[in-house]
Design a protein around this motif. Structure first.
Motif, PDB file in Angstrom:
ATOM      1  N   ASN A   1       2.213  -8.417   3.088  1.00  0.00           N
ATOM      2  CA  ASN A   1       0.955  -8.840   2.490  1.00  0.00           C
ATOM      3  C   ASN A   1       0.570  -7.842   1.393  1.00  0.00           C
ATOM      4  OD1 ASN A   1      -0.475  -6.595   3.632  1.00  0.00           O
ATOM      5  ND2 ASN A   1      -0.832  -7.763   5.522  1.00  0.00           N
ATOM      6  N   PHE A   2      -0.516  -8.122   0.712  1.00  0.00           N
ATOM      7  CA  PHE A   2      -0.895  -7.296  -0.445  1.00  0.00           C
ATOM      8  C   PHE A   2      -1.094  -5.836  -0.061  1.00  0.00           C
ATOM      9  CE2 PHE A   2      -3.929  -5.277  -3.275  1.00  0.00           C
ATOM     10  CZ  PHE A   2      -3.437  -5.602  -4.536  1.00  0.00           C
ATOM     11  N   ASP A   3      -1.840  -5.587   1.007  1.00  0.00           N
ATOM     12  CA  ASP A   3      -2.139  -4.210   1.405  1.00  0.00           C
ATOM     13  C   ASP A   3      -0.879  -3.454   1.810  1.00  0.00           C
ATOM     14  OD1 ASP A   3      -4.832  -4.480   0.913  1.00  0.00           O
ATOM     15  OD2 ASP A   3      -5.321  -5.079   2.966  1.00  0.00           O
ATOM     16  N   GLU A   4       0.011  -4.117   2.526  1.00  0.00           N
ATOM     17  CA  GLU A   4       1.263  -3.472   2.942  1.00  0.00           C
ATOM     18  C   GLU A   4       2.120  -3.124   1.731  1.00  0.00           C
ATOM     19  OE1 GLU A   4       1.842  -5.703   7.290  1.00  0.00           O
ATOM     20  OE2 GLU A   4       2.685  -6.566   5.455  1.00  0.00           O
ATOM     21  N   ARG A   5       2.209  -4.072   0.809  1.00  0.00           N
ATOM     22  CA  ARG A   5       2.999  -3.847  -0.410  1.00  0.00           C
ATOM     23  C   ARG A   5       2.418  -2.683  -1.215  1.00  0.00           C
ATOM     24  NH1 ARG A   5       6.220  -6.789  -4.149  1.00  0.00           N
ATOM     25  NH2 ARG A   5       5.848  -6.102  -6.302  1.00  0.00           N
ATOM     26  N   ASN A   6       1.110  -2.701  -1.382  1.00  0.00           N
ATOM     27  CA  ASN A   6       0.448  -1.671  -2.177  1.00  0.00           C
ATOM     28  C   ASN A   6       0.602  -0.292  -1.537  1.00  0.00           C
ATOM     29  OD1 ASN A   6      -1.156  -1.097  -4.534  1.00  0.00           O
ATOM     30  ND2 ASN A   6      -2.874  -0.681  -3.153  1.00  0.00           N
ATOM     31  N   ALA A   7       0.478  -0.233  -0.226  1.00  0.00           N
ATOM     32  CA  ALA A   7       0.602   1.047   0.478  1.00  0.00           C
ATOM     33  C   ALA A   7       2.007   1.632   0.313  1.00  0.00           C
ATOM     34  CB  ALA A   7       0.278   0.866   1.957  1.00  0.00           C
ATOM     35  N   GLN A   8       3.023   0.781   0.392  1.00  0.00           N
ATOM     36  CA  GLN A   8       4.399   1.262   0.241  1.00  0.00           C
ATOM     37  C   GLN A   8       4.666   1.731  -1.187  1.00  0.00           C
ATOM     38  OE1 GLN A   8       6.702   1.532   2.855  1.00  0.00           O
ATOM     39  NE2 GLN A   8       7.755   2.763   1.305  1.00  0.00           N
ATOM     40  N   ILE A   9       4.133   0.995  -2.153  1.00  0.00           N
ATOM     41  CA  ILE A   9       4.299   1.384  -3.553  1.00  0.00           C
ATOM     42  C   ILE A   9       3.611   2.722  -3.823  1.00  0.00           C
ATOM     43  CG2 ILE A   9       3.545   0.798  -5.905  1.00  0.00           C
ATOM     44  CD1 ILE A   9       4.187  -2.130  -5.212  1.00  0.00           C
ATOM     45  N   GLN A  10       2.419   2.906  -3.294  1.00  0.00           N
ATOM     46  CA  GLN A  10       1.705   4.173  -3.481  1.00  0.00           C
ATOM     47  C   GLN A  10       2.453   5.329  -2.832  1.00  0.00           C
ATOM     48  OE1 GLN A  10      -2.310   3.555  -2.071  1.00  0.00           O
ATOM     49  NE2 GLN A  10      -3.007   2.820  -4.056  1.00  0.00           N
ATOM     50  N   LYS A  11       2.980   5.090  -1.654  1.00  0.00           N
ATOM     51  CA  LYS A  11       3.745   6.133  -0.959  1.00  0.00           C
ATOM     52  C   LYS A  11       4.971   6.532  -1.772  1.00  0.00           C
ATOM     53  CE  LYS A  11       6.399   6.938   3.301  1.00  0.00           C
ATOM     54  NZ  LYS A  11       6.884   6.325   4.564  1.00  0.00           N
TER      55      LYS A  11
END
Length: 716
Positions: free
Chosen positions: A146-156
């Motif tokens: 989902n959006f939040d999971e994708r964004n969190a991985q990209i930020q990491k």
């Protein structure tokens, strides 16, 4: 046939075509792959390695981002001398000005390095390198996230890449998304923190024409100022110190006095701030009705009040000059952009592209599965924009409008500390507020802010649904019977934040009760509470909007796989190329590609705030004293235009000829193409530049600062 023409025009507004050499803000690191052949056909005499290299000095090493990208500057001497726009240095010029030393009115020229003025907080960043890190950023990112999971991985992943890139160095790094999150690039910078004011012409040259000529052609404006980059004795960035030395750059630009002719190649390198060329028709509609309209409604009222106060005294003019300039620039821009978007049928053109995109997607099951929801997600996000419009008006009328709310909100930390009765936190909060007093009250007039507050609260109330009223607005309707001025007068009379002595007395012995009773402080808490509430509601549709944009752009790049795409501007270094040339803004009118000093005399209105001409300039003009800076035709050229693709942030960018020599400084766009941030208009879009010969003439003949001329590398 009409539908096909609309589609083709729309594509011209979105994409780079081989026939349109002037569109595109290109990453310098990619010009070898995408652009160098075309640039050389147009006349460029340099290689891609001459422009961008990480192994040897190149043009990129002479171009800097000022204040992390708010403007651009270029290094023009081996001693770190930096050239940018007058409006980019306006804040520092104003900050150093006083009634006794009015550098805005009279100009400033350091005849020795000891006279150069420090500017705490001002920075100059040099690009070290750029790297495509898309694959590394998207490691462990999957389509089923989902959006939040994708964004969190990209930020990491991005954080790890940044950390590794600058390990054991004094550099800073940032991973930035391009093409709406379809590509990611790492940018590494070296940022210098000691940048001193060296020179600036008087406002009557540096801002000649004022708001009347802003965004207009023809122009006759010497829009430039000069700084110097300093470093520690070891050559590395350092905070201001008397022991610091002028920075010796890897590269500085040579300056050409040879001028230009129509059709000559021109290249601009700089840090354009933000464009949204891939924005949907829904987004453009909202920009016009939401973002731009809020600016127009609020800033129109604010500027009228500021202008009235500034006309009362020299002190008042100095106090509010920078604030007025910041506010008026995008007030006029928003008016022009709305006009341009309508005139060019941008919404209709984008709708045609979206229809073609939908047909392309629906023609294939695999594409339907991959991109089918893109436009639906975008459209859904714009179905109800009351939250977004409320946010726009809140920012313009209460956060950026009056100063009292934002300033008093700075006491929230002290308020919380007093409630917890923590002595150390109280003392730290008091010191933080004290550290801001000089800067705030130096350029503040409470009575003017009171008038602005009253007018802008009315603007907010008239344009936002009642559900988003801060409670104190309800109080205006009940207790004050809708009289905004009476409320504002009461609030300013009683608050401790409108008067420095009252605030300092409070800080000597801070009491929780005082802040609880202070209407300005309590109103500020309500303003930012409402801001948080609206922001949370906006976030409910933000995920879908961002996902839709990413899929839409990815689909467009696949749909037009043979086209050369350039990413939207995002304050990273870009290069644009084009030619010098005139244009036809409307039927029966043709504008020349340059102006001369004669235009100053023709536009003169003695004593006028915008069109006053300095006596010395007139003396030099009538004497024909142009020295070696005259053009071959015997005149002194002041400004010229090219079709380079620029936007805000490019202010101060070097304009270079085919040999990479400096011929001008970019400072503006033209009124007829204010839609350019959303849709490039190839027939009308122009980059307005001050001629480098006029810059040097002003420094040499007008100011007599020959010490600065002597350290430049000038090609006769």
């Amino acid at each position: 046939m009409k539908r096909i023409n609309v589609v083709l025009l729309g594509l011209c507004l979105l994409f780079q075509h081989a026939a349109i050499a002037d569109e595109g803000m290109w990453l310098p690191s990619l010009i070898q792959k995408l652009n160098i052949g075309e640039m050389q056909k147009m006349g460029l005499e340099l290689s891609a390695e001459d422009i961008y290299s990480i192994n040897q000095s190149s043009l990129k090493d002479a171009v800097v981002a000022l204040d992390r990208g708010s403007c651009t500057g270029e290094i023009i001497s081996a001693e770190g001398l930096l050239l940018t726009n007058h409006h980019c240095g306006f804040g520092e010029i104003q900050e150093h000005s006083s009634v006794e030393h009015d550098y805005l009115r009279d100009g400033f020229w350091a005849k020795t390095k000891e006279e150069e003025l420090p500017n705490p907080g001002k920075t100059a960043s040099f690009l070290v390198r750029v790297e495509d890190v898309t694959d590394s950023v998207l490691v462990d990112v999957t389509d089923d996230m989902n959006f939040d999971e994708r964004n969190a991985q990209i930020q990491k992943n991005s954080f790890t890449i940044q950390k590794d890139a600058i390990e054991d160095t004094h550099y800073d790094a940032k991973v930035q998304a391009l093409f709406k999150g379809n590509r990611y690039y790492l940018f590494v910078y070296e940022t210098f923190r000691d940048v001193r004011l060296v020179g600036a012409p008087p406002k009557s040259i540096g801002k000649f024409g004022g708001d009347t000529d802003n965004w207009m052609w023809p122009r006759h404006t010497g829009d430039f100022s000069m700084f110097r980059v300093y470093c520690g004795p070891d050559g590395k960035p350092a905070s201001y110190s008397e022991d610091n030395i002028p920075y010796q750059p890897k590269k500085h630009l040579k300056i050409s006095l040879k001028g230009y002719e129509e059709g000559d190649f021109a290249m601009v390198m700089g840090y354009p701030g933000s464009t949204n060329r891939y924005k949907s028709s829904f987004g453009v509609q909202y920009t016009m009705e939401g973002t731009n309209q809020a600016r127009i409604d609020a800033r129109g009222e604010k500027l009228e009040i500021l202008n009235g106060y500034m006309n009362t005294s020299q002190k008042a003019t100095i106090q509010y000059a920078s604030k007025y300039a910041r506010s008026s620039n995008y007030y006029k821009y928003s008016i022009g952009q709305n006009k341009g978007l309508k005139a060019l049928d941008v919404i209709e053109n984008k709708q045609a592209i979206e229809k073609e995109f939908t047909n392309w997607v629906n023609a294939n099951d695999e594409r339907q599965a991959k991109y089918g929801k893109a436009l639906d997600l975008i459209e859904e996000s714009y179905k109800d924009t009351r939250d977004e419009k409320a946010y726009e008006y809140l920012v313009e009328t209460m956060v950026r409008g009056p100063e009292i709310f934002f300033f008093s909100y700075g006491a929230k930390g002290l308020f919380q500390a007093l409630k917890s009765d923590k002595t150390d936190r109280i003392e730290a909060s008091v010191q933080q507020i004290r550290s801001e007093l000089d800067e705030f009250y130096k350029d503040y007039d409470a009575k003017t802010d009171e008038r602005i507050t009253a007018e802008l609260l009315k603007v907010y109330d008239n344009n936002v649904i009642p559900a988003y009223r801060p409670p104190f607005l309800d109080k205006i309707h009940s207790k004050y019977k809708g009289d905004y001025q009476e409320f504002a007068s009461d609030m300013f009379d009683k608050t401790i934040f409108a008067d420095r002595s009252e605030l300092e007395e409070f800080l000597d012995n801070p009491k929780l009760k005082t802040l609880k009773k202070d209407d300005a402080f309590q109103a500020s808490l309500e303003v930012f509470d409402i801001m948080s509430i609206i922001g949370a509601k906006m976030n409910m549709t933000a995920d879908g909007l961002l996902t839709g944009r990413r899929l839409f752009v990815a689909g467009l790049m696949e749909m037009y796989k043979d086209k050369k795409f350039y990413p939207d501007a995002n304050s990273t270094m870009r290069l644009s190329y084009g030619t010098v040339g005139d244009y036809v803004p409307r039927d029966g009118v043709q504008y020349s590609y340059y102006t001369t000093l004669k235009g100053y005399i023709e536009k003169e209105i003695p004593g006028d705030n915008e069109f006053d001409v300095p006596e010395k300039l007139k003396e030099l003009y009538y004497a024909g004293d142009y020295g070696r800076y005259a053009d071959e035709d015997g005149t002194l050229h002041t400004c010229f235009i090219t079709n380079n693709d620029i936007t805000g942030g490019n202010s101060g960018s070097p304009v270079m000829n085919a040999r990479g020599e400096l011929i001008g400084v970019a400072f503006d766009g033209n009124w007829e193409a204010m839609s350019g941030d959303l849709a490039f208009e190839p027939e009308l879009q122009k980059c307005i530049n001050v001629d480098i010969r006029f810059v040097l003439w002003t420094i040499d003949k007008f100011a007599g600062a020959t010490n600065l001329i002597e350290e430049m590398t000038i090609i006769q």
